[in-house]
Scaffold this motif. Sequence first.
Motif: not given
Length: 129
Positions: A4-5, A40-48, A50-55
């Motif tokens: 995931i990205v 994004a923070i919610e995603y990173l807290t609750a989901q698998a 990712p291999a990369l984050v683009l902001l």
Amino acid sequence: MSRIVLYAEDDENDVFLIRHCWKKLNLPETLEIVPDGARAIEYLTAQARPALVLLDLNMPRVGGMEVLRWVRGEAHLRDLPVAILSSSNQKKDMEGAQALGADGYFVKPSNVNQLADLIGGLRGRWLAK
């Protein structure tokens, strides 16, 4: 399972262009898009992870710099590759992102072919392993 990205971006036109380039390049990674830094923070807290984050930098609720600061403060995410993809070419933004630990800072090109080249380069740098 596809890697995931995560892309945090509030501008619908930029989201459209990224999705277009992703399909054009036929990338195997799954592109997950959130509309702001809080999501994004919610995603990173609750989901698998990712291999990369683009902001993007300038987003409602929570901006890209705040997300980057949060990621680097989380022990389990400190080594997660995070790249800034922004329309800002301001030196203060680039230096600020570097100081917070961004793995890269890229100014969004205005041309879709240049954007596709940039995405291919990002994939080659962090995902083609």
